[in-house]
Write a protein that holds these residues in place. Structure first.
Motif, mmCIF file in Angstrom:
data_model
loop_
_atom_site.group_PDB
_atom_site.id
_atom_site.type_symbol
_atom_site.label_atom_id
_atom_site.label_comp_id
_atom_site.label_asym_id
_atom_site.label_seq_id
_atom_site.Cartn_x
_atom_site.Cartn_y
_atom_site.Cartn_z
ATOM 1 N N GLY A 1 0.834 -1.197 0.000
ATOM 2 C CA GLY A 1 0.000 0.000 0.000
ATOM 3 C C GLY A 1 0.870 1.249 0.000
ATOM 4 N N LEU A 2 0.251 2.380 0.223
ATOM 5 C CA LEU A 2 0.986 3.645 0.219
ATOM 6 C C LEU A 2 2.033 3.690 1.329
ATOM 7 C CD1 LEU A 2 1.172 6.295 -1.311
ATOM 8 C CD2 LEU A 2 -0.499 7.276 0.278
ATOM 9 N N ALA A 3 1.792 2.965 2.425
ATOM 10 C CA ALA A 3 2.755 2.936 3.522
ATOM 11 C C ALA A 3 4.101 2.382 3.066
ATOM 12 C CB ALA A 3 2.213 2.096 4.678
ATOM 13 N N GLU A 4 4.078 1.438 2.125
ATOM 14 C CA GLU A 4 5.316 0.876 1.596
ATOM 15 C C GLU A 4 5.794 1.594 0.337
ATOM 16 O OE1 GLU A 4 3.255 -1.923 4.092
ATOM 17 O OE2 GLU A 4 2.589 -1.137 2.151
ATOM 18 N N LEU A 5 4.865 2.141 -0.438
ATOM 19 C CA LEU A 5 5.214 2.701 -1.750
ATOM 20 C C LEU A 5 5.357 4.216 -1.751
ATOM 21 C CD1 LEU A 5 2.876 0.525 -4.019
ATOM 22 C CD2 LEU A 5 5.330 0.248 -3.631
ATOM 23 N N TRP A 6 5.273 4.860 -0.587
ATOM 24 C CA TRP A 6 5.371 6.320 -0.588
ATOM 25 C C TRP A 6 6.728 6.826 -1.115
ATOM 26 C CZ3 TRP A 6 9.107 8.971 1.953
ATOM 27 C CH2 TRP A 6 9.760 8.322 3.017
ATOM 28 N N PRO A 7 7.861 6.118 -0.899
ATOM 29 C CA PRO A 7 9.100 6.634 -1.510
ATOM 30 C C PRO A 7 9.031 6.653 -3.032
ATOM 31 C CG PRO A 7 9.608 5.030 0.222
ATOM 32 C CD PRO A 7 8.141 4.922 -0.054
ATOM 33 N N GLN A 8 8.442 5.611 -3.637
ATOM 34 C CA GLN A 8 8.297 5.576 -5.090
ATOM 35 C C GLN A 8 7.329 6.652 -5.569
ATOM 36 O OE1 GLN A 8 8.231 2.812 -3.142
ATOM 37 N NE2 GLN A 8 10.138 1.859 -3.797
#
Length: 367
Positions: A335-342
């Motif tokens: 989710g966004l919690a994991e993909l926020w750097p990308q």
């Protein structure tokens, strides 16, 4: 202004829908070409980030970890405190492999027993995972042979688990990477070709003498492309489903980050059109720009296997970050919690590209 912009948007959509060649090309890129390449392409790798969870903290357990790092296949990403933390590293992409050495490892080996050593693999790229699996088993096997020679018997028994793609199929990675590549190609080539076609026909020059502003014209040229780029993704979802690739994450998040990615691609296309004099020149420049973005994305050669300079250069490739997004959403359920750097990287790349494209387009809309 609102009425003029609405009219321009309608005009662009009608023009797009009437272009059967472009429609067939987009459909081809997102469907047939994805199928063909998925069935034909495979990949290799080295320097995979390894998370070493040494719960024993003995000379023998450290020796086993060192055996993994001696080869070119693995490089140490860090030492998580426990399996849960190592799992988080696999989830957010900090590690591709996790080695878990249990408590009592040295004691069991010296007693002549065969303790289990857990190996967790990120299977989103099946070819990379398959290579890592074979090498990891060989390393543990050699360690067991050496331990048996020193202590008469015993050794280590690997317990292997592949995450996110347990059957080791290359289909999942390939079909998703081809969809990402199709989005890039459509996002870059169609805006460049569309604008150049109107330049050569003199349409843009005619629009300059109307009350339509260059900002309105820029929005009218880019907004429909963004919408159609998102709509074009849906046929590819059918292909993904046909190949049995799961969608474990949020479709809404995938579409939102796809839109951010397409902004970068469209901006590149507009930049190319703004500096080109002819359609042929625009197409050549498009391919000139596409290949570096493609090669630095990790779709053909994993980023970890590249020289350090190119690894740094790959950070400016929007396709590299989008690949992490599409693999994370579909295969990992991220989710966004994991993909926020990308997501942040895509915004950081796309925003200045889009602003520069708008500035250049406003300065010379007719070339």
């Amino acid at each position: 202004m609102t009425t003029r912009l609405a009219g321009l948007l309608v005009k662009e959509m009608i023009q797009f829908l009437r272009d059967r060649v472009v429609l067939m090309l987009i459909l081809w890129l997102y469907t047939i070409e994805v199928v063909i390449c998925t069935l034909a392409v495979s990949f290799d790798v080295e320097n995979m980030p390894l998370a070493a969870v040494d719960l024993d903290q003995t000379p023998m357990s450290r020796a086993l970890v060192q055996d993994f790092l001696v080869s070119d296949t693995f490089t140490l990403a860090g030492a998580p405190a426990n399996v849960t933390e190592a799992t988080d590293w696999l989830q957010d992409g900090r590690a591709r492999v996790a080695l878990v050495v249990p408590v009592g490892f040295q004691r069991d080996v010296t007693r002549g027993e065969v303790p289990a050593v857990q190996i967790l693999l990120d299977g989103t790229d099946s070819n990379i995972a398959a290579q890592a699996r074979g090498i990891a088993l060989a390393i543990v096997g050699r360690f067991g042979t050496t331990a048996a020679e020193q202590h008469g018997q015993g050794g280590a028994r690997p317990v292997l688990r592949v995450w996110y793609n347990p059957d080791g199929s290359s289909t999942s990675f390939t079909v998703l990477s081809m969809i990402a590549l199709a989005a890039l190609m459509v996002g870059v080539i169609y805006p460049a070709a569309s604008i150049m076609r109107e330049k050569e026909a003199g349409t843009i020059e005619q629009l300059r003498v109307t009350p339509i502003g260059t900002t309105e014209l820029f929005v009218a040229k880019t907004a429909p492309m963004l919408v159609m780029g998102l709509v074009s993704v849906f046929p590819s979802l059918l292909i993904v489903s046909w190949f049995g690739v799961p969608l474990r994450g949020s479709l809404a998040l995938f579409l939102a980050l796809t839109a951010v990615f397409l902004i970068s691609a469209i901006a590149i296309g507009v930049l190319i059109a703004s500096v080109s004099r002819t359609l042929q020149q625009a197409l050549l420049l498009s391919f000139f720009g596409l290949f570096p973005v493609l090669f630095l994305s990790g779709t053909i050669t994993p980023v970890e296997s590249m020289p350090k300079l190119l690894q740094t250069a790959s950070l400016v490739s929007p396709l590299r970050h989008y690949m992490d997004v599409i693999l994370g959403v579909f295969l990992k359920g991220a989710g966004l919690a994991e993909l926020w750097p990308q997501a942040l990287a895509l915004v950081a790349i796309g925003t200045p590209l889009f602003l520069v494209a708008a500035r250049i387009f406003r300065r010379s809309p007719a070339g």
